[in-house]
Write a protein that holds these residues in place. Structure first.
Motif, short mmCIF file in Angstrom:
data_model
loop_
_atom_site.label_atom_id
_atom_site.label_comp_id
_atom_site.label_asym_id
_atom_site.label_seq_id
_atom_site.Cartn_x
_atom_site.Cartn_y
_atom_site.Cartn_z
N ILE A 269 0.94 -1.11 0.08
CA ILE A 269 0.00 0.08 0.06
C ILE A 269 0.73 1.32 0.08
O ILE A 269 1.82 1.42 0.88
CB ILE A 269 -1.04 0.14 1.20
N LEU B 211 -3.47 0.72 -3.01
CA LEU B 211 -3.15 -0.57 -3.28
C LEU B 211 -2.03 -0.77 -4.56
O LEU B 211 -2.81 -0.66 -5.70
CB LEU B 211 -4.20 -1.49 -3.19
N ALA C 295 -7.76 -1.99 0.94
CA ALA C 295 -6.22 -1.00 1.44
C ALA C 295 -6.31 0.26 1.89
O ALA C 295 -5.90 0.64 2.78
CB ALA C 295 -5.56 -1.19 -0.07
#
Length: 136
Positions: free
Chosen positions: A9, A15, A37
């Motif tokens: 991340i 992400l 994420a």
């Protein structure tokens, strides 16, 4: 003991890399992974401010009933997240080696744009040799 998934991340919560290593995981869409994420990025930011004893780098391990998330926060704000079984004890060392592979194969690549999705065959190869199928 098993390694289920690896996420990278970026510092903005996007992400940039996701890979599953075990069968049986919920089948999620790309959008769902992006939302997860971003949510984890927010939770990490919140936990870094909740420490009653001074400053904190945020959550390092989050446990569920059947899995564990181990988070490595780098100096640049990039987060490496490993989803494993509860019994997995090598997550910290695996994440450190993943970070080293990322630094060598991705960040030293002159064609990679920082904070963008990782598309590196060299990184994929190193992750495969490091984690394999994830089964111990």
């Amino acid at each position: 003991m098993a390694i289920f998934s690896l996420w990278v991340i970026n510092k903005a919560g996007g992400l940039v890399y996701q890979r599953n290593f075990a069968d049986g995981l919920a089948q999620l869409t790309s959008n769902e992974y992006l939302v997860l994420a971003g949510t984890l990025h927010g939770i990490h930011a919140i936990t870094s401010r909740l420490s009653p004893a001074g400053s904190s780098s945020g959550a390092q391990v989050i446990e569920g009933e059947t899995f564990k998330m181990t988070i490595l926060l780098t100096a640049t704000g990039t987060k490496f997240v490993l989803l494993t079984s509860l019994a997995e004890v090598t997550a910290d060392s695996v994440l450190q080696r993943v970070y080293e592979a990322y630094a060598d194969a991705v960040m030293k690549n002159p064609f990679h744009t920082p904070e963008m999705p990782v598309r590196s065959e060299g990184f994929d190869t190193r992750i495969t040799s490091l984690i394999g199928t994830g089964q111990s």
